[in-house]
Design an enzyme around this catalytic site. Structure first.
Site, PDB file in Angstrom:
ATOM      1  N   SER A 245       0.839  -1.190   0.000  1.00 37.50           N
ATOM      2  CA  SER A 245       0.000   0.000   0.000  1.00 37.50           C
ATOM      3  C   SER A 245       0.876   1.243   0.000  1.00 37.50           C
ATOM      4  O   SER A 245       2.096   1.157   0.043  1.00 37.50           O
ATOM      5  CB  SER A 245      -0.895   0.009   1.234  1.00 37.50           C
ATOM      6  OG  SER A 245      -0.119   0.214   2.397  1.00 37.50           O
ATOM      7  N   LYS A 246       0.227   2.372  -0.055  1.00 37.91           N
ATOM      8  CA  LYS A 246       0.972   3.624  -0.204  1.00 37.91           C
ATOM      9  C   LYS A 246       1.994   3.876   0.898  1.00 37.91           C
ATOM     10  O   LYS A 246       3.001   4.536   0.663  1.00 37.91           O
ATOM     11  CB  LYS A 246      -0.009   4.798  -0.258  1.00 37.91           C
ATOM     12  CG  LYS A 246      -0.541   4.985  -1.666  1.00 37.91           C
ATOM     13  CD  LYS A 246      -1.370   6.244  -1.771  1.00 37.91           C
ATOM     14  CE  LYS A 246      -2.000   6.353  -3.143  1.00 37.91           C
ATOM     15  NZ  LYS A 246      -3.294   7.014  -3.136  1.00 37.91           N
ATOM     16  N   ARG A 247       1.731   3.337   2.086  1.00 38.85           N
ATOM     17  CA  ARG A 247       2.697   3.622   3.148  1.00 38.85           C
ATOM     18  C   ARG A 247       4.029   2.916   2.906  1.00 38.85           C
ATOM     19  O   ARG A 247       5.021   3.186   3.567  1.00 38.85           O
ATOM     20  CB  ARG A 247       2.124   3.267   4.511  1.00 38.85           C
ATOM     21  CG  ARG A 247       1.941   1.810   4.730  1.00 38.85           C
ATOM     22  CD  ARG A 247       1.115   1.497   5.969  1.00 38.85           C
ATOM     23  NE  ARG A 247       0.751   0.104   5.973  1.00 38.85           N
ATOM     24  CZ  ARG A 247       1.606  -0.882   6.268  1.00 38.85           C
ATOM     25  NH1 ARG A 247       2.838  -0.598   6.610  1.00 38.85           N
ATOM     26  NH2 ARG A 247       1.210  -2.123   6.234  1.00 38.85           N
ATOM     27  N   HIS A 248       4.061   1.968   1.949  1.00 37.63           N
ATOM     28  CA  HIS A 248       5.313   1.310   1.612  1.00 37.63           C
ATOM     29  C   HIS A 248       6.150   2.148   0.653  1.00 37.63           C
ATOM     30  O   HIS A 248       7.263   1.782   0.315  1.00 37.63           O
ATOM     31  CB  HIS A 248       5.044  -0.044   0.935  1.00 37.63           C
ATOM     32  CG  HIS A 248       4.518  -1.071   1.875  1.00 37.63           C
ATOM     33  ND1 HIS A 248       3.251  -1.583   1.794  1.00 37.63           N
ATOM     34  CD2 HIS A 248       5.073  -1.662   2.947  1.00 37.63           C
ATOM     35  CE1 HIS A 248       3.070  -2.458   2.757  1.00 37.63           C
ATOM     36  NE2 HIS A 248       4.153  -2.527   3.471  1.00 37.63           N
ATOM     37  N   GLY A 249       5.564   3.257   0.172  1.00 43.11           N
ATOM     38  CA  GLY A 249       6.276   4.035  -0.829  1.00 43.11           C
ATOM     39  C   GLY A 249       5.624   3.854  -2.175  1.00 43.11           C
ATOM     40  O   GLY A 249       4.408   3.897  -2.289  1.00 43.11           O
TER      41      GLY A 249
END
Length: 470
Positions: A245-249
RNA sequence: GGCCCGUUCGUCUAUCGGUUAGGACACCAGGUUUUCAACCUGGGAAGAGGGGUUCGACUCCCCUACGGGCUGCCA
């Protein structure tokens, strides 16, 4: 029944246009592309835009752009699922006429109330419509949804090329809605109709659809259509093992392009993620097409590893012919929002590529090392380079300059001259290379000093040395 | 909660009942070197746990644990 081996392969990538092209989606597309292209088959692109709320033309454009960059070409026009809504409805009505579906007058409020109660009591939230066997005479004059009359007994079995035989007890499956009460088709119905009409023989998609395959199978059976070969591939996870997801970059494919990874490297890496062909790590598209097969796909989700991505990308940059590399670099510049190259810079880069491409893993790194040919005099040394140009070193460079004036401009001669001058001062070539590099590139990181001299030529080399020693 | 899927070095994986469990990336040590990249040599590093089946299990079966997905008139 799965399509026979002899029938031509037709695969498709069917993303919903609700944002960027997810890296996982890109891999799904790649698998479909490889499978079709390796078998002389057809690869189709269909946009699943039946959800009018969330679908945007921008997202569709992003998908098209992403696939194009990745080099995955599809056959024919891009199909819009929404455009086919009348055909979907037609199939729903046909199932209704044949008794494979029925009208359900339960309102969404009723269903929601049922589910809430079921949840509260810890019962199954599976909704069994009371209208399934209702006498048509009792039908109210109200909007209705068309639901599939799914078998209640027995089991629905999926023969999945990746997951193996997967069995679902029919009592666990509800009568899915095919046509909403507003007359629009649901995704569940639309995919089946589209895949059938488009002649799709192999459905290769994320395993988040594995459960759906059971219900979709029931539609194939109800319509008497040939079932495709299913292949549900595991999703990609972040480095921490959680769903990407976006929090992974970076999750959008365009971000990878903007980071300067070459498309060929991305293809190689993505293909290798969750799929293997023996010990093959670095391979070409031709290899991948020849080797790719469904039974080589792993069943466990794979994690993204940027180090390995970089390694592969470095190998691909080195292996790409100069003429092909240049346009890719220009496309990268544009994707990254960086200024384009001037004609002079392009010419310079083209001449320098031979000594740049095997020392860079990404385009930004290659460009950084290209500073000596992209920049203009005077080359102001950066901090580290300035340190290398101490007074003693400048003195030696000053001595070197006139000797370069008359030297024949080839590698051996240049190296000989530099080595001799260094020796005159009781030092090795290594000692002199530092300041020489600083003078020529203004940096401490660059290609070999002799390669740089060869690329920029005598006049420019001498000018830069004079700048540095003045 | 229910259903479904998964679990080999840190990571991606090979193995398709008999291997000193192999490779790659990463990491560590040494070498080479004109910086970077690359290269060479060596090293540490794995079958989630427990039961079976079998002469023999990483490979087959069951249970547990953990992870994931689905559970919508979203896709």
């Amino acid at each position: 029944m799965p399509a026979a081996d002899s029938t031509p392969v037709v695969t498709r990538f069917a993303p919903s246009p609700t944002g960027y092209l997810h890296i996982g989606g890109a891999r799904t597309a790649l698998f479909n592309w490889l499978y079709a292209r390796g078998r002389n088959g057809t690869f189709l692109l269909r946009i699943e835009d039946t959800d009018r709320e969330r679908s945007t033309p921008e997202a569709t454009a992003a998908i098209v752009k992403g696939l194009t960059w990745l080099g995955l070409d599809w056959d024919g026009e891009v199909v819009s699922q929404f455009d086919r809504r009348h055909r979907h409805a037609e199939v729903a009505r046909e199932m209704l006429a044949r008794g494979h579906a029925y009208k359900c007058f339960a309102t969404q409020e009723e269903i929601e109330a049922f589910r809430e109660a079921a949840r509260a009591e810890g019962r199954s939230t599976l909704f069994l419509s009371p209208w399934r066997d209702a006498d048509p005479a009792t039908h109210p004059d109200a909007p209705y949804a068309i639901r599939l009359r799914a078998p209640r007994e027995g089991a629905t079995v999926i023969e999945d090329a990746v997951q193996g035989t997967v069995t679902f007890r029919n009592e666990q499956l509800d009568d899915m809605v095919c046509l909403r009460s507003d007359g629009t088709p649901t995704y569940m119905l639309a995919v089946v109709v589209d895949d059938h009409d488009m002649g799709v023989t192999h459905v290769i998609r994320g395993d988040d659809h594995l459960n759906n395959a059971a219900r979709q199978t029931q539609v194939y059976r109800a319509m008497g259509w040939a079932e495709p070969v299913w292949a549900h591939i595991p999703l990609i996870h972040g480095p921490d093992g959680k769903k990407l997801s976006k929090r992974h970059g970076a999750v959008g494919l365009e971000e990878y392009q903007a980071m300067g990874y070459p498309a060929a490297g991305m293809r190689n890496y993505l293909a290798r993620l969750g799929w293997a062909h023996g010990d093959a790590e670095f391979f070409s598209d031709a290899d991948a097409k020849a080797w790719f097969d469904l039974d080589g796909i792993g069943r466990a989700p794979a994690r993204l590893d940027f180090k390995k991505l970089e390694n592969l990308c470095g190998q691909h940059i080195a292996a790409t012919p100069d003429a092909a590399l240049l346009p890719e670099i220009e496309a990268f510049l544009e994707a990254a929002g960086r200024p384009p190259l001037s004609q002079a810079q392009k010419d310079g880069l083209a001449r320098a590529l031979y000594c740049l491409k095997d020392r860079a893993k990404t385009f930004p790194e290659l460009l950084e090392k290209s500073h000596f040919v992209l920049g203009k005099r005077p080359f102001l040394p950066d901090e580290a380079a300035a340190r290398a140009l101490d007074p003693v070193s400048r003195g030696i460079l000053k001595e070197l300059t006139p000797q370069l004036q008359n030297a024949s401009w080839d590698r051996d001669t240049l190296e000989g001259v530099a080595t001799r001058v260094a020796a005159d001062h009781g030092m090795g070539l290594g000692k002199l290379a530092g300041p020489l590099r600083a003078a020529i590139a203004g940096r401490t990181i660059s290609p070999s000093v002799f390669d740089m001299m060869l690329v920029i030529g005598r006049e420019e080399t001498l000018a830069r040395l004079q700048d540095a020693t003045a």
